[in-house]
Motif scaffolding. Structure first.
Motif, PDB file in Angstrom:
ATOM      1  N   LEU A  86      14.580  -4.157  -7.227  1.00 44.15           N
ATOM      2  CA  LEU A  86      13.852  -2.931  -7.762  1.00 44.15           C
ATOM      3  C   LEU A  86      13.418  -1.834  -6.841  1.00 44.15           C
ATOM      4  CD1 LEU A  86      11.233  -6.156  -7.787  1.00 44.15           C
ATOM      5  CD2 LEU A  86      12.015  -4.691 -10.076  1.00 44.15           C
ATOM      6  N   ALA A  87      13.325  -0.964  -7.927  1.00 41.44           N
ATOM      7  CA  ALA A  87      12.917   0.301  -7.141  1.00 41.44           C
ATOM      8  C   ALA A  87      11.684   1.098  -7.690  1.00 41.44           C
ATOM      9  CB  ALA A  87      14.444   1.222  -7.602  1.00 41.44           C
ATOM     10  N   VAL A  88      11.079   1.697  -7.051  1.00 45.64           N
ATOM     11  CA  VAL A  88      10.277   2.439  -7.586  1.00 45.64           C
ATOM     12  C   VAL A  88       9.723   3.811  -7.108  1.00 45.64           C
ATOM     13  CG1 VAL A  88       8.571   0.933  -5.849  1.00 45.64           C
ATOM     14  CG2 VAL A  88       7.755   2.341  -8.034  1.00 45.64           C
ATOM     15  N   PRO A  89       9.141   4.718  -7.385  1.00 43.26           N
ATOM     16  CA  PRO A  89       9.150   6.119  -6.128  1.00 43.26           C
ATOM     17  C   PRO A  89       7.784   6.367  -5.957  1.00 43.26           C
ATOM     18  CG  PRO A  89       8.442   6.258  -9.150  1.00 43.26           C
ATOM     19  CD  PRO A  89       9.879   5.561  -8.975  1.00 43.26           C
ATOM     20  N   CYS A  90       6.468   6.163  -4.939  1.00 43.65           N
ATOM     21  CA  CYS A  90       6.014   6.400  -4.530  1.00 43.65           C
ATOM     22  C   CYS A  90       5.129   8.013  -4.193  1.00 43.65           C
ATOM     23  CB  CYS A  90       5.557   5.736  -3.860  1.00 43.65           C
ATOM     24  SG  CYS A  90       5.531   5.270  -1.734  1.00 43.65           S
ATOM     25  N   GLU A  91       3.791   7.983  -3.933  1.00 46.22           N
ATOM     26  CA  GLU A  91       3.537   9.996  -3.083  1.00 46.22           C
ATOM     27  C   GLU A  91       3.760   9.591  -1.954  1.00 46.22           C
ATOM     28  OE1 GLU A  91      -0.717   9.851  -4.090  1.00 46.22           O
ATOM     29  OE2 GLU A  91      -0.529  10.397  -5.897  1.00 46.22           O
ATOM     30  N   ARG A  92       4.243  10.738  -1.580  1.00 45.27           N
ATOM     31  CA  ARG A  92       4.763  10.781  -0.046  1.00 45.27           C
ATOM     32  C   ARG A  92       3.331  11.273   1.028  1.00 45.27           C
ATOM     33  NH1 ARG A  92       7.124  16.834   1.730  1.00 45.27           N
ATOM     34  NH2 ARG A  92       5.927  16.983   4.131  1.00 45.27           N
ATOM     35  N   VAL A  93       2.775  10.779   1.606  1.00 43.07           N
ATOM     36  CA  VAL A  93       1.337  11.238   2.108  1.00 43.07           C
ATOM     37  C   VAL A  93       1.658  11.134   4.008  1.00 43.07           C
ATOM     38  CG1 VAL A  93       0.673   8.808   1.224  1.00 43.07           C
ATOM     39  CG2 VAL A  93       1.953   8.387   2.823  1.00 43.07           C
ATOM     40  N   ALA A  94       2.758  11.382   4.418  1.00 40.92           N
ATOM     41  CA  ALA A  94       3.207  12.219   5.425  1.00 40.92           C
ATOM     42  C   ALA A  94       4.158  12.803   5.893  1.00 40.92           C
ATOM     43  CB  ALA A  94       2.936  10.911   6.337  1.00 40.92           C
ATOM     44  N   ASP A  95       4.203  13.718   6.986  1.00 42.57           N
ATOM     45  CA  ASP A  95       4.933  14.302   7.511  1.00 42.57           C
ATOM     46  C   ASP A  95       7.047  13.626   6.879  1.00 42.57           C
ATOM     47  OD1 ASP A  95       3.462  16.522   8.367  1.00 42.57           O
ATOM     48  OD2 ASP A  95       3.669  15.587  10.734  1.00 42.57           O
ATOM     49  N   THR A  96       7.241  14.469   6.476  1.00 44.86           N
ATOM     50  CA  THR A  96       8.793  13.963   6.136  1.00 44.86           C
ATOM     51  C   THR A  96       9.630  13.220   7.565  1.00 44.86           C
ATOM     52  OG1 THR A  96       8.771  15.530   4.326  1.00 44.86           O
ATOM     53  CG2 THR A  96      11.085  14.092   4.519  1.00 44.86           C
ATOM     54  N   PRO A  97       9.536  11.858   7.019  1.00 41.91           N
ATOM     55  CA  PRO A  97      10.791  11.585   8.756  1.00 41.91           C
ATOM     56  C   PRO A  97      12.016  11.895   7.886  1.00 41.91           C
ATOM     57  CG  PRO A  97       9.868   9.824   7.618  1.00 41.91           C
ATOM     58  CD  PRO A  97       9.292  10.600   7.100  1.00 41.91           C
ATOM     59  N   PRO A  98      13.169  12.315   9.140  1.00 42.92           N
ATOM     60  CA  PRO A  98      14.587  12.257   9.283  1.00 42.92           C
ATOM     61  C   PRO A  98      15.254  11.033   8.999  1.00 42.92           C
ATOM     62  CG  PRO A  98      13.880  13.215  11.026  1.00 42.92           C
ATOM     63  CD  PRO A  98      12.591  12.444  10.737  1.00 42.92           C
ATOM     64  N   TYR A  99      14.974  10.099   8.494  1.00 43.21           N
ATOM     65  CA  TYR A  99      15.996   9.148   8.825  1.00 43.21           C
ATOM     66  C   TYR A  99      15.118   8.164   7.411  1.00 43.21           C
ATOM     67  CZ  TYR A  99      11.981   7.194  11.258  1.00 43.21           C
ATOM     68  OH  TYR A  99      10.511   6.924  11.073  1.00 43.21           O
ATOM     69  N   THR A 100      16.544   7.059   7.112  1.00 40.11           N
ATOM     70  CA  THR A 100      16.340   5.867   6.173  1.00 40.11           C
ATOM     71  C   THR A 100      15.577   4.948   6.570  1.00 40.11           C
ATOM     72  OG1 THR A 100      18.073   6.845   4.720  1.00 40.11           O
ATOM     73  CG2 THR A 100      16.761   4.402   3.780  1.00 40.11           C
ATOM     74  N   ARG A 101      14.884   4.188   5.987  1.00 40.00           N
ATOM     75  CA  ARG A 101      14.288   3.245   6.329  1.00 40.00           C
ATOM     76  C   ARG A 101      14.873   1.738   6.309  1.00 40.00           C
ATOM     77  NH1 ARG A 101       8.202   2.730   7.869  1.00 40.00           N
ATOM     78  NH2 ARG A 101       8.997   3.924  10.219  1.00 40.00           N
ATOM     79  N   ALA A 102      15.320   0.307   6.830  1.00 37.65           N
ATOM     80  CA  ALA A 102      15.517  -0.235   5.581  1.00 37.65           C
ATOM     81  C   ALA A 102      15.211  -1.761   6.748  1.00 37.65           C
ATOM     82  CB  ALA A 102      16.915  -0.878   6.274  1.00 37.65           C
ATOM     83  N   THR A 103      13.554  -2.468   5.572  1.00 35.51           N
ATOM     84  CA  THR A 103      13.120  -3.194   6.415  1.00 35.51           C
ATOM     85  C   THR A 103      13.308  -4.707   6.039  1.00 35.51           C
ATOM     86  OG1 THR A 103      11.133  -1.953   6.650  1.00 35.51           O
ATOM     87  CG2 THR A 103      10.639  -4.128   6.613  1.00 35.51           C
ATOM     88  N   ALA A 104      13.723  -5.851   6.894  1.00 35.69           N
ATOM     89  CA  ALA A 104      14.165  -7.203   6.613  1.00 35.69           C
ATOM     90  C   ALA A 104      13.132  -7.554   5.413  1.00 35.69           C
ATOM     91  CB  ALA A 104      14.985  -7.889   7.393  1.00 35.69           C
ATOM     92  N   HIS A 105      12.929  -8.571   4.601  1.00 34.76           N
ATOM     93  CA  HIS A 105      11.732  -9.258   3.912  1.00 34.76           C
ATOM     94  C   HIS A 105      12.373 -10.652   4.388  1.00 34.76           C
ATOM     95  CE1 HIS A 105       8.802  -6.623   2.842  1.00 34.76           C
ATOM     96  NE2 HIS A 105       9.509  -5.850   2.927  1.00 34.76           N
ATOM     97  N   ALA A 106      11.423 -12.222   3.832  1.00 34.25           N
ATOM     98  CA  ALA A 106      12.024 -12.964   3.097  1.00 34.25           C
ATOM     99  C   ALA A 106      13.466 -13.585   2.626  1.00 34.25           C
ATOM    100  CB  ALA A 106      10.829 -14.062   2.965  1.00 34.25           C
TER     101      ALA A 106
END
Length: 505
Positions: free
Chosen positions: A251-271
């Motif tokens: 599932l893909a969805v864009p959201c508003e940018r709310v902070a300084d732009t981090p120079p990396y991708t994040r991959a968070t594990a879920h159940a």
């Protein structure tokens, strides 16, 4: 002799794969030796989740003569120093585990592969510092700073590496401008009829719903997961890898940018899978990759929407997929590039690399009109090897996950893994060596980062290091750590560097 040459190349499908292929062919086709026509329909959507890249993108950008400042402005791109993995080893002490896969190298300019052995020995001798303290890219990413690799091989900054995040739709549009300016012809329409030569079986013509007839000598299938030519016409079989990579939906969805732009991708594990976060200049790209065997689409959507950094800008878009590859990506005069050749989920941002890998192989093996079997066979062999090496790297993340007891992760922890991956793990844990072939995409630093991040530990190191006194080895690493701290203090913030590069000349 000239009548044996390709005179018409037809690309079926636009999006990232189609326009990357068109831009590359247009650039090398000077002076023009063949026509390039791309057929796409605005009614057919593109997957467009591949907004994060790896450093091999520089090869393609150089090939087509991309202007970086214009590229950054027009695609809303940001820089990427690596990928942060959150929660892949549970939540020890109540906090999600974290590790970083950096681009570039560990250690100093002259350390190369020997850094791993230096650090393993020093840890055994009492060094308290993590291996991540010796990656300039990791340190910069975690403090929101950025700098490009230095051309001076003796500089500490030469150990940096980077890629980009960008809006996939804007990137395709940017490449379209470049390609059309160099002579590529675009035809709007959906293909309704595909004609083949009655004796050779080669594809000869495509007819759109508007009645346009496009003849060709070589056809490049960039029709995405539909694989209209390579699968539908040439009937190239599919090798299913879902027993190793069980997620089958995103599932893909864009959201508003709310902070300084981090120079990396994040991959968070879920159940039931994992969530990506890709920061752009104008928004943040988010998505949930999951297994439909353990979670419903609604449950995955709820988890995704509950873990956004800002306000959602659209409803989640569902993408169904199957991991694996075409048994033959080149059949007769049809070459599959992009998702039509196979799919590997975006855990390590390899989708665009595999597109340009296919393009590079097509350019080096560009055929005559007969499309010899030997040429197609060589393409299929080297591309399959490329796909399999990336597959094994992805499987490492799943199979070595610890501290998670959910159904998906228990399955991954218990599954048998590809033999080549087992061999790499045994080498590292017994000897500290990372054994790679010369053509593998991910090199020593990447494998070291993920092996360490997923809990593998080396029991030994290169015995040649024993010629160096233990105290001297530790002192070297301590000095290097101090040098890295000083170097970090000189780097600008990621956003400041972006503004500087994009500023008008």
């Amino acid at each position: 002799m000239s009548d044996r040459r390709i005179r018409k190349v037809v690309i079926l499908g636009g999006g990232t794969a189609g326009w990357m292929t068109a831009a590359a062919l247009a650039k090398v086709n000077a002076p023009p030796q063949f026509e390039v026509t791309l057929i796409e329909s605005e009614e057919i959507g593109i997957i467009g989740v591949g907004e994060a890249t790896i450093p091999t993108i520089h090869w393609f950008n150089t090939l087509i003569g991309l202007d970086e400042a214009r590229f950054l402005r027009e695609t809303k791109a940001t820089f990427k120093l690596g990928i942060e993995f959150v929660g892949w080893n549970g939540t020890p002490g109540g906090n999600p585990s974290r590790y970083f896969h950096p681009f570039g190298r560990y250690g100093g300019p002259a350390d190369a592969q020997m850094f791993v052995h230096r650090w393993v020995r020093a840890r055994q001798d009492g060094l308290p510092h993590s291996h991540e303290d010796y990656s300039l890219a990791t340190l910069a990413a975690r403090t929101g700073k950025f700098g490009p690799p230095a051309p001076d091989p003796h500089s500490l900054f030469s150990t940096l590496g980077h890629a980009y995040h960008f809006d996939a739709g804007l990137y395709a549009a940017h490449l379209r401008q470049l390609a059309e300016a160099r002579g590529v012809r675009r035809v709007e329409g959906k293909v309704e009829r595909i004609e083949r030569h009655p004796e050779t079986g080669f594809v000869t013509r495509l007819t759109t719903h508007r009645g346009d007839v496009i003849a060709g000598d070589l056809f490049v299938d960039c029709s995405g997961l539909r694989a209209l030519l390579i699968g539908g016409v040439m009937e190239s079989g599919f090798e299913d890898w879902s027993h190793w990579l069980p997620c089958d939906r995103a599932l893909a969805v864009p959201c508003e940018r709310v902070a300084d732009t981090p120079p990396y991708t994040r991959a968070t594990a879920h159940a039931f899978g994992w969530q990506w976060r890709i920061p752009l200049q104008h928004r943040t790209g988010n998505g949930m990759v999951y297994s439909s065997q353990v979670a419903s689409d609604d449950a995955a959507a709820d988890a995704l929407m509950a873990n956004l950094d800002g306000k959602a800008l659209a409803e989640p878009r569902l993408i169904r997929f199957q991991t694996g590859r075409r048994r033959q990506a080149w059949v007769k005069n049809v070459v599959a590039i992009g998702l039509s050749s196979g799919f590997l989920e975006p855990l390590e941002s390899t989708s665009i690399h595999l597109i340009q890998s296919g393009i590079a192989k097509l350019l080096s093996l560009f055929p005559s009109r007969e499309c010899p079997e030997e040429t197609a066979g060589q393409f299929n062999q080297v591309f399959a090897t490329d796909m399999e090496s990336v597959r094994d790297f992805l499987v490492l993340h799943y199979s070595r996950t610890q501290g998670r007891e959910e159904q998906l992760w228990r399955h991954c922890q218990a599954m048998a893994v590809p033999e080549g991956l087992t061999w790499k793990e045994r080498h590292f844990t017994r000897t500290g060596r990372i054994v790679l072939s010369t053509d593998e995409l991910f090199r020593d630093a990447s494998w070291f980062a993920v092996m360490m991040g997923q809990g593998l530990r080396a029991a030994d190191y290169n015995p040649l290091l024993d010629t160096l006194p233990a105290a001297e080895n530790i002192a070297y690493l301590q000095r290097l750590r101090e040098q890295m701290a000083k170097a970090m203090a000189t780097l600008p913030s990621h956003d400041a560097y972006l503004r500087r590069v994009m500023a008008p000349a």
